[in-house]
Design an enzyme around this catalytic site. Structure first.
Site, PDB file in Angstrom:
ATOM      1  N   ASP A  74       0.859  -1.188   0.000  1.00 29.33           N
ATOM      2  CA  ASP A  74       0.000   0.000   0.000  1.00 29.33           C
ATOM      3  C   ASP A  74       0.895   1.238   0.000  1.00 29.33           C
ATOM      4  O   ASP A  74       1.675   1.441   0.937  1.00 29.33           O
ATOM      5  CB  ASP A  74      -0.904  -0.028   1.240  1.00 29.33           C
ATOM      6  CG  ASP A  74      -1.828   1.180   1.296  1.00 29.33           C
ATOM      7  OD1 ASP A  74      -2.444   1.490   0.260  1.00 29.33           O
ATOM      8  OD2 ASP A  74      -1.926   1.819   2.359  1.00 29.33           O
ATOM      9  N   THR A 107      -3.021   5.187  -4.115  1.00 32.66           N
ATOM     10  CA  THR A 107      -1.969   5.928  -3.408  1.00 32.66           C
ATOM     11  C   THR A 107      -0.595   5.704  -4.047  1.00 32.66           C
ATOM     12  O   THR A 107       0.252   6.585  -3.992  1.00 32.66           O
ATOM     13  CB  THR A 107      -1.919   5.502  -1.925  1.00 32.66           C
ATOM     14  OG1 THR A 107      -1.899   4.072  -1.844  1.00 32.66           O
ATOM     15  CG2 THR A 107      -3.113   6.016  -1.167  1.00 32.66           C
ATOM     16  N   THR A 108      -0.382   4.542  -4.651  1.00 32.61           N
ATOM     17  CA  THR A 108       0.887   4.288  -5.364  1.00 32.61           C
ATOM     18  C   THR A 108       0.841   4.970  -6.730  1.00 32.61           C
ATOM     19  O   THR A 108       1.815   5.604  -7.150  1.00 32.61           O
ATOM     20  CB  THR A 108       1.116   2.773  -5.545  1.00 32.61           C
ATOM     21  OG1 THR A 108       0.952   2.116  -4.285  1.00 32.61           O
ATOM     22  CG2 THR A 108       2.500   2.491  -6.067  1.00 32.61           C
ATOM     23  N   ASP A 410      -9.076   0.070   2.065  1.00 37.03           N
ATOM     24  CA  ASP A 410      -9.023   0.526   0.667  1.00 37.03           C
ATOM     25  C   ASP A 410     -10.298   0.138  -0.084  1.00 37.03           C
ATOM     26  O   ASP A 410     -10.836   0.935  -0.858  1.00 37.03           O
ATOM     27  CB  ASP A 410      -7.805  -0.074  -0.046  1.00 37.03           C
ATOM     28  CG  ASP A 410      -6.519   0.668   0.287  1.00 37.03           C
ATOM     29  OD1 ASP A 410      -6.586   1.531   1.173  1.00 37.03           O
ATOM     30  OD2 ASP A 410      -5.475   0.383  -0.309  1.00 37.03           O
TER      31      ASP A 410
END
Length: 542
Positions: A74, A107-108, A410
């Site tokens: 994550d 988020t990445t 998530d």
């Protein structure tokens, strides 16, 4: 003798001009150096998380200073745990946090896009284009990109449960616990839909979904509970209750134990009669409290954790057991609001305010043994239950348990995105390639420097499909070239299927994601890059 003086005047002017030029050059050099250093630092952070993008991305093992080990892919968690010192590189950590708040997923992706944009900006700045021109062009390109994405999106209704489950599954497929996506995705959808308020259907507060972690079992044992779950056992003296039907539940914030003095002091007892008197007074004090509680019909007590003194003593537990009252102690202060909202009750701060109308009602409160030594308490069949729900997450060890919780968060965020903005788009790098194609065509229409900058923005977006292919062990150049070709032929939903290792129609493979995830990723990444570009000096204040 006059001629040297005449000649020296132009020389002096030329020397002054050259010195002023030199000064200007040195000043610009410093600004360029700081800009380059900032970009290099931010790129280093982006490259650190790039390998963890996508379903076939690698996991990171993070070892903290206190010896804690975390295994995750994550982006927000990885960057949050990294100790980044360079000020501009910290922007990317904050960028990842922003994406986590807005969308919860991607988020990445947002950090990888920002890194690719910075790489393109580096070549634009080297070509002599002014940072302000680059910044303004990036803003225009991101606005156009959001328009293109919105045009590609497919509307979805909350009644279409299958589509919601597909998008939650896509979010879970890139996680460590991806093999459990068939269980966790429907669970995330059901829990979010159960807390949606019909009066405000576009607002979902994830604080209304309480995730309780309990070590033991496997992730398969994770379940959704319509009620309350406590990861602790019932506090009772010998022979105390462990199951109560038709429960009347009181949530108390005071202690059922002998009072202490307000100031620290010692009491010296000189003989046994005085000692007996003190013990007798203590017993009477506790009995008086328990009689008031019993008089309201209360038969289950939830007691808030106390830092001043014991919430309950052995003596009070004994009397509560005699009065047939079940006790669950050490309830955290920050859980009280959720519990009272679920039970439709009120917290009671003083024994004098203990009344029947402040109690919650439930069909069953019971202590359940999990078979591996652990015990939990479940409250089910709550009357007039608030719009809340609980999820009990299980895991064979602490690393899996923590990662399962992060993955579930998530998935919950993805469903929340769809409630807020009810549009889906294809995943697998399809929207990024389509954006790259359309922005590349738009760049040819623009004039001057803007065209160059927008074309660079378009090229930067290709980093997502390129990285997906690279992380899956495919040939990234061949895959991206084929993707461009298919999109040029009008197949806008064609993306990389990393499971099969080929290019397919991603919508048919059920790889979908909320529109909000992609739009916020591009908007936030562009904002971050523009901010880094505008910095030309770092001033350290001691």
């Amino acid at each position: 003798m006059a001629s040297p003086a005449v000649v020296s005047a132009p020389r002096a002017a030329a020397a002054a001009a050259s010195s002023s030029k030199t000064e200007t050059f040195v000043d610009n050099k410093r600004k360029d150096d700081i800009r380059m250093a900032n970009i290099a630092a931010a790129q280093a952070v982006a490259n650190a998380v790039r390998t963890s993008l996508g379903p076939k991305g690698m996991d990171k093992m993070i070892s903290t200073a206190n010896g804690e080990v975390i295994i995750t892919n994550d982006g927000a968690t990885i960057l949050n745990k990294m100790e980044v010192l360079q000020p501009a590189a910290k922007f990317l950590v904050e960028l990842s946090k922003s994406q986590d708040v807005v969308a919860g997923d991607g988020t990445t992706t947002v950090v990888v896009i920002a890194g690719a944009l910075l790489k393109q900006c580096l070549s634009l700045l080297s070509a002599g284009i002014h940072p302000t021109v680059v910044s303004d062009s990036l803003h225009k390109a991101s606005t156009k990109a959001v328009e293109v994405l919105t045009a590609m999106a497919l509307p979805v209704e909350l009644t279409d449960r299958d589509s919601l489950v597909k998008s939650a599954s896509t979010a879970l497929n890139s996680k460590v616990v991806s093999q459990y996506s068939t269980l966790l995705a429907p669970l995330a959808v059901d829990s979010v839909l159960s807390v949606v308020d019909p009066e405000n259907p576009e607002i979902v507060d994830l604080r209304d979904i309480r995730v309780v972690k309990k070590l033991g079992g496997t992730v398969d044992d994770t379940e959704l509970v319509k009620g309350l779950v406590f990861d602790k056992k019932v506090s009772h003296a010998s022979g105390g209750l462990t199951r109560v039907e038709k429960a009347k539940i009181g949530v108390i914030q005071f202690q059922i134990s002998p009072p202490k003095t307000d100031i620290e002091q010692s009491i010296v007892v000189s003989d046994y009669t005085q000692m007996d008197r003190i013990l007798k007074e203590e017993r009477n004090y506790i009995l008086g409290m328990i009689k008031k509680i019993k008089a309201t019909g209360c038969n289950v007590l939830l007691i808030q954790k106390s830092i001043l003194r014991d919430a309950v003593t052995e003596l009070s537990l004994h009397y509560l057991s005699k009065a047939k009252i079940m006790v669950i102690k050490d309830v955290e202060r920050d859980e009280i609001e959720f519990i009272t909202k679920t039970l439709s009750s009120l917290p009671i701060a003083n024994i004098d305010h203990f009344r029947a109308e402040k109690l919650g009602h439930a069909d069953l409160v019971e202590e359940i043994s999990l078979g591996d030594g652990g015990k939990i308490v479940k409250i089910t069949g709550i009357q007039n239950m608030g719009r809340t729900t609980s999820v009990l997450v299980r895991g064979s060890n602490q690393l899996v348990l923590d990662e399962a919780e992060r993955s579930l968060h998530d998935a919950l965020c993805v469903v929340r995105c769809l409630v807020n903005k009810r549009f889906l788009i294809a995943g697998g790098g399809a929207p990024e390639i389509e954006l790259s194609r359309q922005l590349g065509a738009w760049a040819k229409v623009l004039q001057g420097m803007e065209g160059y900058c927008v074309r660079s923005f378009a090229e930067a977006l290709e980093v997502i499909p390129y990285t997906l292919a690279e992380n899956a062990g495919l040939n990234p150049i061949a895959i991206v070239t084929e993707l461009r070709n298919r999109h040029a032929q009008g197949e806008i939903n064609t993306g990389i299927n990393v499971r099969k290792g080929q290019i397919t129609n991603i919508l048919e493979e059920n790889v979908v994601q909320p529109l909000l995830v992609s739009t916020s990723a591009i908007t936030l990444a562009t904002e971050c890059v523009r901010m880094i570009l505008k910095i030309d000096d770092i001033v350290t204040v001691r």
